[in-house]
Write a protein that holds these residues in place. Structure first.
Motif, PDB file in Angstrom:
ATOM      1  N   THR A   1       0.838  -1.195   0.000  1.00 17.58           N
ATOM      2  CA  THR A   1       0.000   0.000   0.000  1.00 17.58           C
ATOM      3  C   THR A   1       0.873   1.245   0.000  1.00 17.58           C
ATOM      4  O   THR A   1       2.016   1.212   0.464  1.00 17.58           O
ATOM      5  CB  THR A   1      -0.964  -0.011   1.207  1.00 17.58           C
ATOM      6  OG1 THR A   1      -1.886   1.064   1.080  1.00 17.58           O
ATOM      7  CG2 THR A   1      -0.220   0.115   2.526  1.00 17.58           C
ATOM      8  N   ASP A   2       0.340   2.340  -0.535  1.00 17.47           N
ATOM      9  CA  ASP A   2       1.103   3.586  -0.631  1.00 17.47           C
ATOM     10  C   ASP A   2       0.974   4.461   0.608  1.00 17.47           C
ATOM     11  O   ASP A   2       1.858   5.261   0.905  1.00 17.47           O
ATOM     12  CB  ASP A   2       0.648   4.396  -1.853  1.00 17.47           C
ATOM     13  CG  ASP A   2       0.975   3.702  -3.163  1.00 17.47           C
ATOM     14  OD1 ASP A   2       1.972   2.959  -3.204  1.00 17.47           O
ATOM     15  OD2 ASP A   2       0.222   3.901  -4.135  1.00 17.47           O
ATOM     16  N   GLU A   3      -0.159   4.317   1.318  1.00 20.80           N
ATOM     17  CA  GLU A   3      -0.421   5.207   2.443  1.00 20.80           C
ATOM     18  C   GLU A   3      -1.332   4.518   3.449  1.00 20.80           C
ATOM     19  O   GLU A   3      -2.239   3.780   3.078  1.00 20.80           O
ATOM     20  CB  GLU A   3      -1.107   6.481   1.922  1.00 20.80           C
ATOM     21  CG  GLU A   3      -1.382   7.513   2.966  1.00 20.80           C
ATOM     22  CD  GLU A   3      -2.045   8.748   2.378  1.00 20.80           C
ATOM     23  OE1 GLU A   3      -3.220   8.994   2.717  1.00 20.80           O
ATOM     24  OE2 GLU A   3      -1.391   9.453   1.588  1.00 20.80           O
ATOM     25  N   VAL A   4      -1.052   4.764   4.728  1.00 19.57           N
ATOM     26  CA  VAL A   4      -1.910   4.269   5.804  1.00 19.57           C
ATOM     27  C   VAL A   4      -2.010   5.371   6.848  1.00 19.57           C
ATOM     28  O   VAL A   4      -0.998   5.973   7.220  1.00 19.57           O
ATOM     29  CB  VAL A   4      -1.350   2.987   6.457  1.00 19.57           C
ATOM     30  CG1 VAL A   4      -2.309   2.461   7.518  1.00 19.57           C
ATOM     31  CG2 VAL A   4      -1.077   1.909   5.419  1.00 19.57           C
ATOM     32  N   LEU A   5      -3.211   5.635   7.297  1.00 23.19           N
ATOM     33  CA  LEU A   5      -3.457   6.638   8.336  1.00 23.19           C
ATOM     34  C   LEU A   5      -2.864   8.001   7.981  1.00 23.19           C
ATOM     35  O   LEU A   5      -2.348   8.720   8.830  1.00 23.19           O
ATOM     36  CB  LEU A   5      -2.917   6.153   9.692  1.00 23.19           C
ATOM     37  CG  LEU A   5      -3.640   4.939  10.274  1.00 23.19           C
ATOM     38  CD1 LEU A   5      -2.860   4.357  11.447  1.00 23.19           C
ATOM     39  CD2 LEU A   5      -5.053   5.324  10.720  1.00 23.19           C
ATOM     40  N   GLY A   6      -2.916   8.332   6.687  1.00 25.61           N
ATOM     41  CA  GLY A   6      -2.422   9.623   6.224  1.00 25.61           C
ATOM     42  C   GLY A   6      -0.916   9.725   6.124  1.00 25.61           C
ATOM     43  O   GLY A   6      -0.380  10.804   5.861  1.00 25.61           O
ATOM     44  N   GLU A   7      -0.214   8.615   6.314  1.00 26.34           N
ATOM     45  CA  GLU A   7       1.251   8.619   6.265  1.00 26.34           C
ATOM     46  C   GLU A   7       1.730   7.758   5.092  1.00 26.34           C
ATOM     47  O   GLU A   7       1.169   6.704   4.831  1.00 26.34           O
ATOM     48  CB  GLU A   7       1.830   8.052   7.562  1.00 26.34           C
ATOM     49  CG  GLU A   7       1.427   8.792   8.828  1.00 26.34           C
ATOM     50  CD  GLU A   7       2.029  10.187   8.927  1.00 26.34           C
ATOM     51  OE1 GLU A   7       3.030  10.476   8.231  1.00 26.34           O
ATOM     52  OE2 GLU A   7       1.493  11.000   9.695  1.00 26.34           O
ATOM     53  N   LYS A   8       2.787   8.216   4.418  1.00 21.74           N
ATOM     54  CA  LYS A   8       3.375   7.448   3.318  1.00 21.74           C
ATOM     55  C   LYS A   8       3.882   6.116   3.851  1.00 21.74           C
ATOM     56  O   LYS A   8       4.513   6.045   4.891  1.00 21.74           O
ATOM     57  CB  LYS A   8       4.534   8.229   2.691  1.00 21.74           C
ATOM     58  CG  LYS A   8       5.228   7.481   1.574  1.00 21.74           C
ATOM     59  CD  LYS A   8       6.306   8.326   0.921  1.00 21.74           C
ATOM     60  CE  LYS A   8       7.153   7.585  -0.075  1.00 21.74           C
ATOM     61  NZ  LYS A   8       6.572   6.513  -0.815  1.00 21.74           N
TER      62      LYS A   8
END
Length: 144
Positions: free
Chosen positions: A55-62
């Motif tokens: 995934t590229d992003e989780v919880l607004g973080e890269k």
């Protein structure tokens, strides 16, 4: 060699001192435990860096594919991977200069723990960082 967890006072000191947390195996699925715990840590003021190659992003973080891909310092490596996958993660934690290798509840790997300890990291196994944070720092402000 059996690796012992630090005592509660030392764990409290680690949580008070370190703020940069790489979460290895952080899922972008809000129903997964890793997601819930990382979100709670984020809400308590920790800087979360997801490590998930899918995934590229989780919880607004890269999100990054590996620990060694992260361009900024990491203090705590919090792991949500099966125990048999821990040794390469421990080696990466050492390589990036992390201070703590934290294996979540149910995750135990003595070889990875010994390797990390031999290279100067504090090791915590089979403990939930969210639970420890809530118990040891109950009045913590989210403005760390």
């Amino acid at each position: 060699m059996h690796v012992e967890n630090p005592d509660r006072n030392e764990i409290k000191q680690l949580l008070e001192t370190y703020n940069q947390v790489a979460v290895v195996g952080l899922s972008d699925n809000p129903d997964r435990t890793s997601h819930m715990i990382a979100k709670a840590l984020q809400q308590r003021g920790y800087q979360i860096t997801p490590v998930n190659p899918n995934t590229d992003e989780v919880l607004g973080e890269k999100s990054y594919a590996t620990l060694t891909d992260i361009p900024h310092p990491i203090e705590i490596v919090d792991v949500f991977r099966r125990s048999e996958h821990l040794l390469p993660i421990a080696k990466e934690a050492v390589e990036i200069g992390a201070k703590v290798l934290w294996m979540q509840s149910g995750i135990i790997n003595e070889e990875a723990a010994a390797y990390a300890q031999e290279h100067g990291l504090t090791v915590i196994m089979d403990r939930c960082i969210k639970v420890e944070d809530a118990i040891l720092l109950p009045n913590k402000e989210a403005s760390k």
